[in-house]
Design a protein around this motif. Sequence first.
Motif, PDB file in Angstrom:
ATOM      1  N   GLY A  19      10.218   9.272  -0.416  1.00  0.00           N
ATOM      2  CA  GLY A  19       9.609   8.512  -1.524  1.00  0.00           C
ATOM      3  C   GLY A  19       8.153   8.612  -0.658  1.00  0.00           C
ATOM      4  N   LEU A  20       7.135   8.415  -1.753  1.00  0.00           N
ATOM      5  CA  LEU A  20       5.590   8.581  -1.377  1.00  0.00           C
ATOM      6  C   LEU A  20       5.014   7.185  -2.210  1.00  0.00           C
ATOM      7  CD1 LEU A  20       3.101   9.880   0.003  1.00  0.00           C
ATOM      8  CD2 LEU A  20       3.002  11.303  -2.108  1.00  0.00           C
ATOM      9  N   PHE A  21       4.488   6.369  -1.148  1.00  0.00           N
ATOM     10  CA  PHE A  21       3.575   5.145  -1.499  1.00  0.00           C
ATOM     11  C   PHE A  21       2.061   5.471  -1.349  1.00  0.00           C
ATOM     12  CE2 PHE A  21       7.864   4.051  -0.003  1.00  0.00           C
ATOM     13  CZ  PHE A  21       8.139   2.876  -0.708  1.00  0.00           C
ATOM     14  N   ASP A  22       1.214   4.758  -2.206  1.00  0.00           N
ATOM     15  CA  ASP A  22       0.108   4.609  -1.913  1.00  0.00           C
ATOM     16  C   ASP A  22      -0.235   3.232  -1.369  1.00  0.00           C
ATOM     17  OD1 ASP A  22      -2.599   4.637  -1.949  1.00  0.00           O
ATOM     18  OD2 ASP A  22      -2.967   4.378  -3.953  1.00  0.00           O
ATOM     19  N   VAL A  23      -0.649   3.107  -0.188  1.00  0.00           N
ATOM     20  CA  VAL A  23      -0.867   1.797   0.314  1.00  0.00           C
ATOM     21  C   VAL A  23      -2.288   1.679   0.850  1.00  0.00           C
ATOM     22  CG1 VAL A  23       1.308   0.988   0.731  1.00  0.00           C
ATOM     23  CG2 VAL A  23       0.341   2.691   2.335  1.00  0.00           C
ATOM     24  N   SER A  24      -3.207   2.626   0.202  1.00  0.00           N
ATOM     25  CA  SER A  24      -4.704   2.555   0.403  1.00  0.00           C
ATOM     26  C   SER A  24      -5.477   1.179   0.476  1.00  0.00           C
ATOM     27  CB  SER A  24      -5.318   3.634  -0.520  1.00  0.00           C
ATOM     28  OG  SER A  24      -4.646   4.859  -0.392  1.00  0.00           O
ATOM     29  N   HIS A  25      -4.678   0.337  -0.243  1.00  0.00           N
ATOM     30  CA  HIS A  25      -5.281  -1.105  -0.580  1.00  0.00           C
ATOM     31  C   HIS A  25      -5.114  -1.779   0.858  1.00  0.00           C
ATOM     32  CE1 HIS A  25      -0.936  -1.461  -0.506  1.00  0.00           C
ATOM     33  NE2 HIS A  25      -0.730  -2.849  -0.926  1.00  0.00           N
ATOM     34  N   MET A  26      -4.391  -1.444   1.943  1.00  0.00           N
ATOM     35  CA  MET A  26      -4.370  -1.939   3.064  1.00  0.00           C
ATOM     36  C   MET A  26      -5.617  -1.958   3.746  1.00  0.00           C
ATOM     37  SD  MET A  26      -0.428  -2.222   3.831  1.00  0.00           S
ATOM     38  CE  MET A  26      -0.812  -3.127   5.479  1.00  0.00           C
ATOM     39  N   GLY A  27      -5.953  -2.962   4.586  1.00  0.00           N
ATOM     40  CA  GLY A  27      -7.438  -3.049   5.336  1.00  0.00           C
ATOM     41  C   GLY A  27      -7.226  -2.269   6.768  1.00  0.00           C
ATOM     42  N   GLU A  28      -8.350  -1.716   7.242  1.00  0.00           N
ATOM     43  CA  GLU A  28      -8.655  -1.216   8.660  1.00  0.00           C
ATOM     44  C   GLU A  28      -9.813  -1.860   9.406  1.00  0.00           C
ATOM     45  OE1 GLU A  28      -8.105   0.756   5.960  1.00  0.00           O
ATOM     46  OE2 GLU A  28      -6.163   1.472   6.060  1.00  0.00           O
ATOM     47  N   PHE A  29      -9.485  -2.235  10.388  1.00  0.00           N
ATOM     48  CA  PHE A  29     -10.603  -2.878  11.274  1.00  0.00           C
ATOM     49  C   PHE A  29     -10.444  -1.864  12.662  1.00  0.00           C
ATOM     50  CE2 PHE A  29      -9.503  -7.220  10.168  1.00  0.00           C
ATOM     51  CZ  PHE A  29     -10.014  -7.031   8.850  1.00  0.00           C
ATOM     52  N   LEU A  30     -11.686  -1.331  13.095  1.00  0.00           N
ATOM     53  CA  LEU A  30     -11.908  -0.557  14.305  1.00  0.00           C
ATOM     54  C   LEU A  30     -12.669  -1.503  15.382  1.00  0.00           C
ATOM     55  CD1 LEU A  30     -10.917   2.560  14.854  1.00  0.00           C
ATOM     56  CD2 LEU A  30     -13.344   3.028  14.396  1.00  0.00           C
ATOM     57  N   VAL A  31     -11.854  -1.353  16.584  1.00  0.00           N
ATOM     58  CA  VAL A  31     -12.296  -1.999  17.815  1.00  0.00           C
ATOM     59  C   VAL A  31     -12.469  -0.826  18.719  1.00  0.00           C
ATOM     60  CG1 VAL A  31     -12.005  -3.849  19.547  1.00  0.00           C
ATOM     61  CG2 VAL A  31     -11.450  -4.265  17.023  1.00  0.00           C
ATOM     62  N   SER A  32     -13.748  -0.754  19.410  1.00  0.00           N
ATOM     63  CA  SER A  32     -13.605   0.389  19.987  1.00  0.00           C
ATOM     64  C   SER A  32     -14.903   0.323  21.273  1.00  0.00           C
ATOM     65  CB  SER A  32     -14.186   1.648  19.396  1.00  0.00           C
ATOM     66  OG  SER A  32     -15.618   1.584  18.683  1.00  0.00           O
ATOM     67  N   GLY A  33     -14.853   0.845  22.328  1.00  0.00           N
ATOM     68  CA  GLY A  33     -15.510   0.613  23.525  1.00  0.00           C
ATOM     69  C   GLY A  33     -15.220  -0.077  24.507  1.00  0.00           C
ATOM     70  N   PRO A  34     -16.107  -0.167  25.603  1.00  0.00           N
ATOM     71  CA  PRO A  34     -15.755  -1.109  26.652  1.00  0.00           C
ATOM     72  C   PRO A  34     -15.405  -2.516  26.261  1.00  0.00           C
ATOM     73  CG  PRO A  34     -17.889   0.190  27.298  1.00  0.00           C
ATOM     74  CD  PRO A  34     -17.147   0.290  25.690  1.00  0.00           C
ATOM     75  N   GLY A  50      13.285  16.138  -3.754  1.00  0.00           N
ATOM     76  CA  GLY A  50      13.555  15.211  -4.831  1.00  0.00           C
ATOM     77  C   GLY A  50      12.828  13.942  -4.547  1.00  0.00           C
ATOM     78  N   ILE A  51      11.648  14.272  -3.984  1.00  0.00           N
ATOM     79  CA  ILE A  51      10.513  13.149  -3.896  1.00  0.00           C
ATOM     80  C   ILE A  51      10.372  12.314  -5.225  1.00  0.00           C
ATOM     81  CG2 ILE A  51       8.429  14.329  -4.090  1.00  0.00           C
ATOM     82  CD1 ILE A  51       7.358  13.045  -1.692  1.00  0.00           C
ATOM     83  N   LEU A  52      10.077  11.066  -4.841  1.00  0.00           N
ATOM     84  CA  LEU A  52       9.487  10.320  -6.121  1.00  0.00           C
ATOM     85  C   LEU A  52       8.448   9.640  -5.669  1.00  0.00           C
ATOM     86  CD1 LEU A  52      12.403   8.374  -7.718  1.00  0.00           C
ATOM     87  CD2 LEU A  52      11.327  10.302  -8.663  1.00  0.00           C
ATOM     88  N   PRO A  53       7.390   9.212  -6.533  1.00  0.00           N
ATOM     89  CA  PRO A  53       6.283   8.159  -6.203  1.00  0.00           C
ATOM     90  C   PRO A  53       6.819   6.862  -6.316  1.00  0.00           C
ATOM     91  CG  PRO A  53       6.177   8.909  -8.626  1.00  0.00           C
ATOM     92  CD  PRO A  53       7.340   9.597  -7.779  1.00  0.00           C
ATOM     93  N   CYS A  54       6.515   5.939  -5.504  1.00  0.00           N
ATOM     94  CA  CYS A  54       7.380   4.729  -5.199  1.00  0.00           C
ATOM     95  C   CYS A  54       6.079   3.538  -5.231  1.00  0.00           C
ATOM     96  CB  CYS A  54       8.225   4.531  -3.911  1.00  0.00           C
ATOM     97  SG  CYS A  54       9.313   5.775  -3.832  1.00  0.00           S
ATOM     98  N   GLY A  55       6.691   2.468  -5.935  1.00  0.00           N
ATOM     99  CA  GLY A  55       5.706   1.383  -6.154  1.00  0.00           C
ATOM    100  C   GLY A  55       5.898   0.189  -5.403  1.00  0.00           C
TER     101      GLY A  55
END
Lengths: 369, 128
Positions: free
Chosen positions: A45-60, A222-227
Motif C-alpha cells: 500500500g502507498l500512503f501520502d504522509v507529507s504532512h509530517m514535519g521535518e527538522f534538521l540539526v547539523s554541524g558541530p 495489487g497496490i492500493l492508495p491507503c488513507g
Amino acid sequence: MLKRTPLYEHHLALKAKLIDFGGWEMPVQYSSLVQEHNAVRERVGLFDVSHMGEFLVSGPGAVEFTNHVVTNDVATLVVGQALYTVMCREDGTIVDDLVIYRTAEQEFLWVVNASNIDKDFTFVRECFDSYPETKPKLSNESQNYFQVALQGPKAVEALSTLTKTDLTGIKTYHCAYGSVAGAHCLIARTGYTGEDGFEIYGSPKDAATVWTALFQAGDPHGILPCGLGARDTLRTEMKYPLYGHEINDSTHPLETGLAWVVKLGKKDFVGKSALVGVKASGIRKTLIGLQGEGRIIARQGYKVLSTDGVEIGSITSGTLSPSLGFPIAVAFVNKEFSEKGKTLLVQVRDQQVPFKICETPFLKLRSKN
Amino acid sequence: MSYPSNLRYTKDHEWAELTSDTTVKVGITDHAQNALGDVVYLELPKAGRELKSHETFGVVESIKAVSDLLSPVAGKVVEVNAGLAADPIRINQNPHGEWMLVLEAPDAKAQFAGLLDATAYETFVKSL
C-alpha cells in the motif's frame, strides 16, 4: 484554510475522502478501509504522509544537542541508522514522539507529527536558545520535504524497479540516499504499520513523479492508495502509540510503554531529573491490550472498569481489527489491573462489555529482513 | 451516490419506504453508509417497541465511527432485520435494499408524505 500536501490533486483524482487531520486536508480513505488495510498486510500500500514535519540539526554539536533534547541516545547510531524516541518537557511530560535519522556524521533529520510541528519547533527552539554548549544548525524544513510510505510484503519488490540502490542493504530502521524514479530521495526502511516497507523523503517538486512511479511499480502486486483510516488500524494492531491517543501533553514515557526509549544513563537531557523521580516513586499507570468477543468496538475515551464496577482507566485506541476479525483496544489503566488473561469491563453506551487483557502486539507478524 | 425516487428521506440520513398504508420499512441512505465506511456492527431494537419520530432506535458502527439510528416516523416496531445485524457489511453493499425495521402506524402514509422526497434530500446532501 487547511494545509495541503504536494499530492493533494492526486488524492482528488483518486476520489479520496478527505478530512481535517490536525489542520491538514488529508485522505482518510480511498476505496474501503478494510481493503486498504489488507493491501498493506498481504501485498503493498502507498500512503501520502507529507504532512509530517521535518527538522534538521547539523554541524558541530549535532549529536550532543539532539541528545540533550530527546530521551533516546542518538550517539549510538551509525550514519544511515534511525531510532524512535520521544522528547519531554522538564516535568517529564511528552512533547511529541519522533523518528530521528542519522543522515551524516554530524546531521540528524527529525520527523515529527504533523499536528505538532509548530509546538515542537517552538519547544526545540527554546531548548536551543538556552543550550549552553556548542550550538549546531537547527532548522524547520517541513516545507521542503514530501514523504510517502510504501508498506507491505511486496514493497521491496515494487521499489527495486525504480532505484539502483541495493534495498536489501538497507536493514530495518536504516536509510540511504538514492534515486527513486530519477528523483534524489532519502530511502528509509521504516514505517508505522508493522510491515516491511519504506518511507521515502524528497523535495516537494518530485512528489508527484515518485508517487506516480510507485503506483505503476506496485500495480503488478495489487497496490492500493491507503488513507489515514487504514494507517490507524494497522498501527493499532501493532499497539504502536499515536500522539493524541496513547501519549499526549500530560503523559510521560515511563507509564506509556516507552521506557525503552528513555536512556536515564545518558548525560543530562531535558526532563531527565523528573523522569528519574518518576521511576523512583514507582509507576502507577500502564498501557494494556484488550480483546473483545463479538463486534462491539471500545473507542477512545470509553471508561474501563474492574469486574466489580470500579473505574480504573480509559480506552486510548480501539477498533475492530481487520486482520484478526475481533475488537482490539489499548487502554491506559491503573497498573494493578494489567495482568494478562484477566477480564475488564468497558462502558460502551449503556452496556458494560467484557474485554480480556491480552498479549501485544495484537498481531504476530512474519519476521522481516 | 443514488437517491431512489420511491423512497423518502430525513436530514438524519435515514430512508423510509411505504410498504402499505400503515407500514414503512426503514434503513440508512447511500450517503450515510458512504460517510461511515465499512460497517462492522449494528444494534437494533426488539419488535414491539414504540418509537417517536426522530427517536434513537439503534446504533450503527463502522471502524471509523459510531452513529445513532433515528426513526424517520413514529410507529411500532413490527419486524426487525436480524439477518442484517448478523452481517452488517451488507449495508455498504446495498444501503437502500437492506432495511432495518418495519414500523407500523395508522397514519404511516401521511407521515411518509411529510418526509423529504429524493430531490429535496439530494439537494440537502449536496449542501453539506
